[in-house]
Design a protein around this motif. Sequence first.
Motif, short mmCIF file in Angstrom:
data_model
loop_
_atom_site.label_atom_id
_atom_site.label_comp_id
_atom_site.label_asym_id
_atom_site.label_seq_id
_atom_site.Cartn_x
_atom_site.Cartn_y
_atom_site.Cartn_z
N TYR A 1 14.99 -14.38 -28.72
CA TYR A 1 15.88 -14.28 -29.88
C TYR A 1 15.87 -15.53 -30.76
N SER A 2 14.76 -16.27 -30.68
CA SER A 2 14.62 -17.47 -31.53
C SER A 2 13.29 -17.46 -32.27
N THR B 1 11.27 -20.59 -34.18
CA THR B 1 11.65 -21.90 -33.63
C THR B 1 10.73 -22.23 -32.47
N ILE C 1 18.88 -16.65 -33.78
CA ILE C 1 19.65 -15.80 -34.69
C ILE C 1 21.15 -15.85 -34.43
N THR D 1 20.01 -6.41 -33.29
CA THR D 1 18.82 -6.93 -32.61
C THR D 1 18.08 -5.86 -31.85
N SER E 1 28.23 -19.40 -29.46
CA SER E 1 27.22 -19.02 -30.44
C SER E 1 27.78 -19.01 -31.86
N LYS E 2 26.88 -19.27 -32.82
CA LYS E 2 27.19 -19.13 -34.24
C LYS E 2 26.02 -18.39 -34.90
N LEU E 3 26.36 -17.44 -35.75
CA LEU E 3 25.31 -16.68 -36.43
C LEU E 3 24.37 -17.60 -37.19
N ASP E 4 23.08 -17.34 -37.01
CA ASP E 4 22.00 -18.08 -37.69
C ASP E 4 21.89 -19.54 -37.26
N GLU E 5 22.65 -19.94 -36.25
CA GLU E 5 22.56 -21.33 -35.76
C GLU E 5 22.15 -21.41 -34.30
#
Length: 374
Positions: free
Chosen positions: A277-278, A281, A304, A324, A353-357
């Motif tokens: 899910y990355s 990166t 994501i 996802t 978690s944080k969206l997009d971070e």
Amino acid sequence: MILIVDDTPENLISLKRVLETHNFEIDTASSGEEALKKVLRNEYVLIILDVQMPGMDGFEVAEAISGYSKAKETAIIFLSAVNTELKFITKGYLSGGLDYITKPVDMSVLLLKVKTFYRIYEQNRKLIDIQKALLDEIEFRRQAERKKDEFISIASHELKTPLTSVKGYMQLLERSIDKGDTETLKKHLGKAQVQLEKLHDLIADLLDISKIESGKLKFNKRYFYIDELLDSVIDIIHQSSPEFKIIRNGTVAREVYADEMRIEQVVINFLTNAIKYSPGTSEIHINLNNKGDKVYLGVKDFGIGIAPEQQKCVFDKFYRVEETAIHFQGLGIGLYISAEIIRRHGGEVGVKSKLDEGSEFYFLLPADSGSETD
């Protein structure tokens, strides 16, 4: 609670005193306007309402109350010393009253009626609770059935994909053998092996689900060092995803008492998910430290991320984040199995978690869980 509405203070005091001696909780209002304000703020089982009052009379108050959604189930008893004719009694029932008592009031009769309304209220409340529980159970069973059907569909697809791939590579291998093409033969064998590993992992997860639900998931606990386990896991991950850099932060010098193979399974699951899910990166962090008598291990990615409302569900069985699920393959059971493994060691799992971070999936494991039930 009972609300008594009467513009005569003596009536309020006497009714209040009698009902309180029988352990009823009482509130009072000296006008229709005051009664409506109190009905908006509080919930009442019963309203004892005087008919003849200056300003709003009892009938007008009852009609107004019937328009309040929170007071629709509230019983109303009218009391009247003046309006005792049949037409007024009929108007009282049409205004929403359930009873109409003329003054002077026979307190024993009033008490009997109040107790009867309370008993009906309690029975209705129990019926409503039972109905709600039944509806919740039906909804849970519909959702469970839907999730099961979705899972069967997903599992069939996920299992079929590597099987189809292996079948295709076997056909290519036959042709390569006939041609004597050794290099191509090795390449196809390697790809077939990857697909067989995927198939093995899928079947292992399905077997773990079965063991969890039947209570047969066993643990072979012993003392080992988490740091040494991470050395092994990172080597495994580097073989399959050499492009990802795994950075370790912190260390735990003491041994932990747990099933090393199962804890390794959890860490691998966290790492493979972090990589999956990355996209775009190339770095994963493993955070390891002591938290009192527990060991904290977190796997942090920069991918994501997960929306706050979905974070509480990610460890549920068969749960897949809708957005996802379209882009990433999987059965939606890896995190559920991981959570069960940690919980059965007396630990806990979670996600930040944080969206997009990105996300950090973590567990807290008792360093010495020898007293836990295996």
